[in-house]
Design an enzyme around this catalytic site. Structure first.
Site, PDB file in Angstrom:
ATOM      1  N   ASP A  15      39.323 -28.950  27.006  1.00  0.00           N
ATOM      2  CA  ASP A  15      38.208 -29.843  27.343  1.00  0.00           C
ATOM      3  C   ASP A  15      37.593 -30.476  26.090  1.00  0.00           C
ATOM      4  OD1 ASP A  15      36.490 -31.147  29.041  1.00  0.00           O
ATOM      5  OD2 ASP A  15      35.076 -29.480  29.194  1.00  0.00           O
ATOM      6  N   GLY A  18      37.336 -36.566  25.836  1.00  0.00           N
ATOM      7  CA  GLY A  18      36.550 -37.795  25.990  1.00  0.00           C
ATOM      8  C   GLY A  18      35.453 -37.878  24.947  1.00  0.00           C
ATOM      9  N   ARG A  19      34.744 -36.754  24.748  1.00  0.00           N
ATOM     10  CA  ARG A  19      33.653 -36.741  23.759  1.00  0.00           C
ATOM     11  C   ARG A  19      34.187 -36.931  22.350  1.00  0.00           C
ATOM     12  NH1 ARG A  19      31.175 -31.418  26.251  1.00  0.00           N
ATOM     13  NH2 ARG A  19      33.127 -31.589  27.423  1.00  0.00           N
ATOM     14  N   HIS A  32      42.699 -38.061  24.770  1.00  0.00           N
ATOM     15  CA  HIS A  32      43.727 -37.344  25.537  1.00  0.00           C
ATOM     16  C   HIS A  32      45.029 -37.255  24.735  1.00  0.00           C
ATOM     17  CE1 HIS A  32      41.028 -37.173  28.829  1.00  0.00           C
ATOM     18  NE2 HIS A  32      41.140 -38.439  29.192  1.00  0.00           N
ATOM     19  N   THR A  62      42.325 -30.545  40.237  1.00  0.00           N
ATOM     20  CA  THR A  62      42.284 -31.233  41.536  1.00  0.00           C
ATOM     21  C   THR A  62      41.044 -32.133  41.616  1.00  0.00           C
ATOM     22  OG1 THR A  62      41.330 -29.172  42.403  1.00  0.00           O
ATOM     23  CG2 THR A  62      43.627 -29.571  42.919  1.00  0.00           C
ATOM     24  N   LEU A 127      58.297 -17.199  24.892  1.00  0.00           N
ATOM     25  CA  LEU A 127      56.948 -17.587  25.324  1.00  0.00           C
ATOM     26  C   LEU A 127      57.045 -18.445  26.585  1.00  0.00           C
ATOM     27  CD1 LEU A 127      53.839 -18.057  24.741  1.00  0.00           C
ATOM     28  CD2 LEU A 127      54.555 -20.078  23.457  1.00  0.00           C
ATOM     29  N   ARG A 190      31.997 -22.836  31.818  1.00  0.00           N
ATOM     30  CA  ARG A 190      32.338 -22.675  33.237  1.00  0.00           C
ATOM     31  C   ARG A 190      33.860 -22.724  33.375  1.00  0.00           C
ATOM     32  NH1 ARG A 190      29.354 -27.582  33.030  1.00  0.00           N
ATOM     33  NH2 ARG A 190      30.707 -29.371  32.743  1.00  0.00           N
TER      34      ARG A 190
HETATM   35  C1  IPE Z   1      38.307 -29.084  33.271  1.00  0.00           C
HETATM   36  O1  IPE Z   1      37.622 -30.027  32.543  1.00  0.00           O
HETATM   37  C2  IPE Z   1      39.673 -29.608  33.645  1.00  0.00           C
HETATM   38  C3  IPE Z   1      40.625 -29.744  32.539  1.00  0.00           C
HETATM   39  C4  IPE Z   1      40.411 -29.458  31.301  1.00  0.00           C
HETATM   40  C5  IPE Z   1      41.922 -30.239  32.913  1.00  0.00           C
HETATM   41  P1  IPE Z   1      36.605 -31.053  33.228  1.00  0.00           P
HETATM   42  O2  IPE Z   1      36.096 -31.899  32.140  1.00  0.00           O
HETATM   43  O3  IPE Z   1      37.273 -31.718  34.365  1.00  0.00           O
HETATM   44  O4  IPE Z   1      35.506 -30.062  33.799  1.00  0.00           O
HETATM   45  P2  IPE Z   1      33.983 -30.366  34.201  1.00  0.00           P
HETATM   46  O5  IPE Z   1      33.976 -31.567  35.072  1.00  0.00           O
HETATM   47  O6  IPE Z   1      33.227 -30.581  32.927  1.00  0.00           O
HETATM   48  O7  IPE Z   1      33.537 -29.114  34.892  1.00  0.00           O
HETATM   49  C1  IPE Z   2      39.710 -32.784  29.099  1.00  0.00           C
HETATM   50  O1  IPE Z   2      38.869 -33.629  28.397  1.00  0.00           O
HETATM   51  C2  IPE Z   2      40.907 -33.500  29.658  1.00  0.00           C
HETATM   52  C3  IPE Z   2      40.922 -33.582  31.124  1.00  0.00           C
HETATM   53  C4  IPE Z   2      40.030 -33.078  31.926  1.00  0.00           C
HETATM   54  C5  IPE Z   2      42.032 -34.306  31.734  1.00  0.00           C
HETATM   55  P1  IPE Z   2      37.765 -34.502  29.127  1.00  0.00           P
HETATM   56  O2  IPE Z   2      38.380 -35.798  29.501  1.00  0.00           O
HETATM   57  O3  IPE Z   2      37.147 -33.739  30.237  1.00  0.00           O
HETATM   58  O4  IPE Z   2      36.737 -34.720  27.956  1.00  0.00           O
HETATM   59  P2  IPE Z   2      35.156 -34.685  28.053  1.00  0.00           P
HETATM   60  O5  IPE Z   2      34.792 -33.382  28.719  1.00  0.00           O
HETATM   61  O6  IPE Z   2      34.759 -35.862  28.886  1.00  0.00           O
HETATM   62  O7  IPE Z   2      34.695 -34.761  26.647  1.00  0.00           O
HETATM   63 MG    MG Z   3      35.566 -32.497  30.367  1.00  0.00          MG
END
Ligand code: IPE
Ligand code: IPE
Ligand code: MG
Length: 236
Positions: A15, A18-19, A32, A62, A127, A190
Site C-alpha cells: 500500500d 498513490g501517495r 504502481h 475485490t 519460495l 487495517r
Molecule cells: C489494500 O489497499 C489493497 C491492496 C494493497 C491491493 P487499499 O488502498 O485498497 O486499502 P484501503 O482502501 O486503504 O483500505
Molecule cells: C496500493 O497502493 C496499490 C493498490 C491498492 C492497487 P494505493 O494505490 O492504494 O496507494 P495509496 O494508498 O492511494 O497511497
Molecule cells: Mg491504498
C-alpha cells in the site's frame, strides 16, 4: 546483526503507491510501476537470502474495482507487463508463482499470462509466491463454503462433518501454513480484506514507509520485530 528466525509465511499489503506518486507530482500509475519493481526486488531477495517459504502479496482487492476506470486500466496493463518480467525471473530463481483470487473478471490475456507464469514456475520449489489479484478474504471464504456445499450435494460429505479442516482444504493458500507475519506499509493499520482466514494468529507489523520506498532493510526490521513477539496461540 543477531541471528534472525525467518517466518515461514509472510503476507504483504503493498500500500501507498498513490501517495508516493502524489508526493513527487507524478500520476498514480507511476507509483504502481515503482511498486511492482519493489515487489520483484523483495521476491528475489527473499529467495536468495532468507528462509521464507511463502510470500503472499496483495496486488488488487475485490474493493479496488471501485477506483476510477483509468487507474484500473493502467493497473491491469501493469500486471500484464510485470508478469512477463516475472516469468523471466522464475527461470533464473527458484520461485514458484501462484495466483489467488477470482480470475473471471480479468482479461483473457492476463489470465493466459497468469497460467503461463504458474506453469513455467511450477517445477521450482524454494519460495512460493502467492499474488492476490481480484482477491478478498470474504470472497475466499464464500468460495470455500460453496465448494464444501458441492461436496454435501454430491453425497461426499455430511453436514455434521463440516469443521474448520473441511474449509481449510478449500482455502486458496491451502498448500501453505497460515500467515505468520503480515506487513502493511503506508501507515494504514487495517487488513482491508486481506487473508482473513489465514490471519487468525498472525503477527502484524505496520510501517509508515510507502510501498515504493520499501526495501529489504524494512523487511529485516519487520522480521526483527517479529522475532521479539511471543506467540501463544491461546496457550500460556
Ligand atoms: C489494500 O489497499 C489493497 C491492496 C494493497 C491491493 P487499499 O488502498 O485498497 O486499502 P484501503 O482502501 O486503504 O483500505
Ligand atoms: C496500493 O497502493 C496499490 C493498490 C491498492 C492497487 P494505493 O494505490 O492504494 O496507494 P495509496 O494508498 O492511494 O497511497
Ligand atoms: Mg491504498
Amino acid at each position: 546483526m543477531s541471528y534472525l528466525v525467518w517466518p515461514e509465511h509472510i503476507g504483504i499489503i503493498m500500500d501507498g503507491n498513490g501517495r508516493w506518486a502524489k508526493l513527487r507530482g507524478l500520476p498514480r500509475s507511476a507509483g504502481h510501476k515503482e511498486g511492482a519493481r519493489v515487489m520483484e526486488d523483495i521476491i528475489v531477495y527473499a529467495e536468495k537470502e532468507t528462509d521464507i517459504k511463502f510470500l503472499t502479496f496483495y496486488a488488487f482487492s475485490t474493493e479496488n474495482w471501485s477506483r476510477p476506470a483509468d487507474e484500473i486500466k493502467s493497473l491491469m496493463q501493469l500486471f500484464e507487463l510485470h508478469l512477463d518480467r516475472l516469468i523471466a525471473t522464475t527461470d533464473k530463481h527458484d520461485i514458484v508463482i501462484k495466483f489467488i483470487g477470482d480470475r473471471s473478471r480479468l482479461s483473457d490475456t492476463l489470465v493466459e499470462k497468469m497460467k503461463k507464469c504458474e506453469e513455467k514456475s511450477g517445477k521450482n520449489e524454494k519460495l512460493t509466491v502467492y499474488i492476490a489479484i481480484n482477491y478478498g478474504g470474504r470472497q475466499e471464504i464464500a468460495f470455500a463454503a460453496r465448494e464444501v456445499a458441492k461436496k454435501v450435494q454430491h453425497g461426499e460429505l455430511l453436514i455434521d462433518e463440516i469443521d474448520e479442516k473441511t474449509l481449510e482444504r478449500e482455502i486458496f493458500t491451502k498448500e501453505s501454513p497460515h500467515a505468520d507475519l503480515i506487513i502493511r506499509p503506508s501507515g494504514e493499520q487495517r487488513l482491508s480484506n486481506f487473508l482473513l482466514w489465514q490471519s487468525a494468529y498472525s503477527e502484524f507489523y505496520f510501517d509508515g514507509v510507502l510501498w515504493p520506498d520499501f526495501t529489504k532493510d524494512d523487511l529485516i526490521r519487520a522480521v526483527t520485530e517479529f522475532n521479539k513477539r511471543n506467540r501463544r496461540f491461546g496457550g500460556i
